[in-house]
Design a protein around this motif. Structure first.
Motif, PDB file in Angstrom:
ATOM      1  N   ARG A   5       0.814  -1.210   0.000  1.00 27.41           N
ATOM      2  CA  ARG A   5       0.000   0.000   0.000  1.00 27.41           C
ATOM      3  C   ARG A   5       0.849   1.263   0.000  1.00 27.41           C
ATOM      4  O   ARG A   5       0.518   2.224  -0.659  1.00 27.41           O
ATOM      5  CB  ARG A   5      -0.924   0.029   1.212  1.00 27.41           C
ATOM      6  N   GLU A   6       1.888   1.260   0.786  1.00 27.98           N
ATOM      7  CA  GLU A   6       2.726   2.458   0.873  1.00 27.98           C
ATOM      8  C   GLU A   6       3.419   2.770  -0.452  1.00 27.98           C
ATOM      9  O   GLU A   6       3.808   3.892  -0.704  1.00 27.98           O
ATOM     10  CB  GLU A   6       3.771   2.314   1.983  1.00 27.98           C
ATOM     11  N   SER A   7       3.564   1.752  -1.298  1.00 25.20           N
ATOM     12  CA  SER A   7       4.284   1.994  -2.542  1.00 25.20           C
ATOM     13  C   SER A   7       3.394   2.634  -3.613  1.00 25.20           C
ATOM     14  O   SER A   7       3.892   3.111  -4.613  1.00 25.20           O
ATOM     15  CB  SER A   7       4.886   0.692  -3.065  1.00 25.20           C
ATOM     16  N   ARG A   8       2.071   2.627  -3.397  1.00 22.95           N
ATOM     17  CA  ARG A   8       1.159   3.261  -4.347  1.00 22.95           C
ATOM     18  C   ARG A   8       0.275   4.225  -3.583  1.00 22.95           C
ATOM     19  O   ARG A   8      -0.260   3.902  -2.555  1.00 22.95           O
ATOM     20  CB  ARG A   8       0.272   2.210  -5.023  1.00 22.95           C
ATOM     21  N   ARG A   9       0.127   5.417  -4.145  1.00 21.44           N
ATOM     22  CA  ARG A   9      -0.698   6.416  -3.487  1.00 21.44           C
ATOM     23  C   ARG A   9      -1.597   7.088  -4.520  1.00 21.44           C
ATOM     24  O   ARG A   9      -1.240   7.209  -5.677  1.00 21.44           O
ATOM     25  CB  ARG A   9       0.166   7.462  -2.794  1.00 21.44           C
ATOM     26  N   ALA A  36      -4.154   1.113  -2.647  1.00 24.82           N
ATOM     27  CA  ALA A  36      -3.256   2.261  -2.494  1.00 24.82           C
ATOM     28  C   ALA A  36      -3.589   3.058  -1.241  1.00 24.82           C
ATOM     29  O   ALA A  36      -4.705   2.989  -0.727  1.00 24.82           O
ATOM     30  CB  ALA A  36      -3.370   3.172  -3.720  1.00 24.82           C
ATOM     31  N   THR A  88       3.408  15.834  -6.787  1.00 21.53           N
ATOM     32  CA  THR A  88       3.637  14.602  -7.548  1.00 21.53           C
ATOM     33  C   THR A  88       5.101  14.455  -7.953  1.00 21.53           C
ATOM     34  O   THR A  88       5.594  13.338  -8.083  1.00 21.53           O
ATOM     35  CB  THR A  88       2.728  14.512  -8.796  1.00 21.53           C
ATOM     36  N   HIS A  91       6.702  13.149  -4.834  1.00 20.95           N
ATOM     37  CA  HIS A  91       6.182  11.833  -4.432  1.00 20.95           C
ATOM     38  C   HIS A  91       5.866  10.999  -5.673  1.00 20.95           C
ATOM     39  O   HIS A  91       4.703  10.878  -6.056  1.00 20.95           O
ATOM     40  CB  HIS A  91       4.928  11.987  -3.560  1.00 20.95           C
ATOM     41  N   GLU A  93       5.535   8.026  -6.054  1.00 13.42           N
ATOM     42  CA  GLU A  93       4.679   6.864  -5.793  1.00 13.42           C
ATOM     43  C   GLU A  93       3.193   7.174  -6.014  1.00 13.42           C
ATOM     44  O   GLU A  93       2.351   6.285  -5.940  1.00 13.42           O
ATOM     45  CB  GLU A  93       4.919   6.330  -4.374  1.00 13.42           C
ATOM     46  N   SER A  95       0.095   7.350  -7.960  1.00 19.75           N
ATOM     47  CA  SER A  95      -0.342   6.696  -9.199  1.00 19.75           C
ATOM     48  C   SER A  95      -1.209   7.606 -10.048  1.00 19.75           C
ATOM     49  O   SER A  95      -1.134   7.595 -11.261  1.00 19.75           O
ATOM     50  CB  SER A  95      -1.143   5.434  -8.882  1.00 19.75           C
ATOM     51  N   CYS A 126       1.662  11.512 -13.871  1.00 23.25           N
ATOM     52  CA  CYS A 126       0.616  10.517 -13.648  1.00 23.25           C
ATOM     53  C   CYS A 126      -0.708  11.029 -14.196  1.00 23.25           C
ATOM     54  O   CYS A 126      -0.855  12.219 -14.434  1.00 23.25           O
ATOM     55  CB  CYS A 126       0.508  10.205 -12.157  1.00 23.25           C
TER      56      CYS A 126
END
Length: 137
Positions: A5-9, A36, A88, A91, A93, A95, A126
């Protein structure tokens, strides 16, 4: 799964401290669907203390916690496009970005920002999802 979860936001960008219900629900459901975490960026005219942001969003943050979605709030001031680009970029990560309406994207941005921002906006790393209310569209 917390590592995953922490790897996708997902970034929910709001103009002000009030979010439109459908947009917030969309962001929450998306996080649930793709596993996410959620970042909520509140962009206001003047800087707002973090405690005020969390208080204003308390019912929504409670829904996130209930759904098991890790959520963090961030506030920014001025031009919402600039804040989205800045966030973005810092960060990677994230998405994708969810906003309420295309009109929200002009919030706090001056005409002189426009040329510079349109170049940066093209480099947004993104997808941007615009959730509009069908009654207002």
């Amino acid at each position: 799964t917390s590592l995953l979860r922490e790897s996708r936001r997902v970034l929910l960008a709001l103009r002000g401290l009030e979010g439109e219900g459908r947009t917030m629900t969309y962001a929450l459901n998306t996080c649930r669907r793709i596993g996410a975490a959620l970042d909520v960026l509140c962009v206001t005219d003047r800087p707002v203390p973090d405690g005020d942001v969390r208080r204003a969003l308390a019912p929504f943050l409670a829904n996130c916690a209930e759904a098991g979605i890790p959520c963090r709030t961030v506030s920014g001031a001025g031009c919402i496009k600039e804040q989205i680009i800045r966030y973005t970029t810092a960060h990677p990560e994230v998405s994708f970005v969810v906003v309420e309406s295309a009109g929200v994207l002009d919030g706090g941005c001056g005409a002189d920002d426009e040329r510079r921002l349109s170049r940066l906006w093209k480099r947004l790393a993104c997808p941007l999802v615009v959730v509009t209310d069908p009654a207002r569209a």
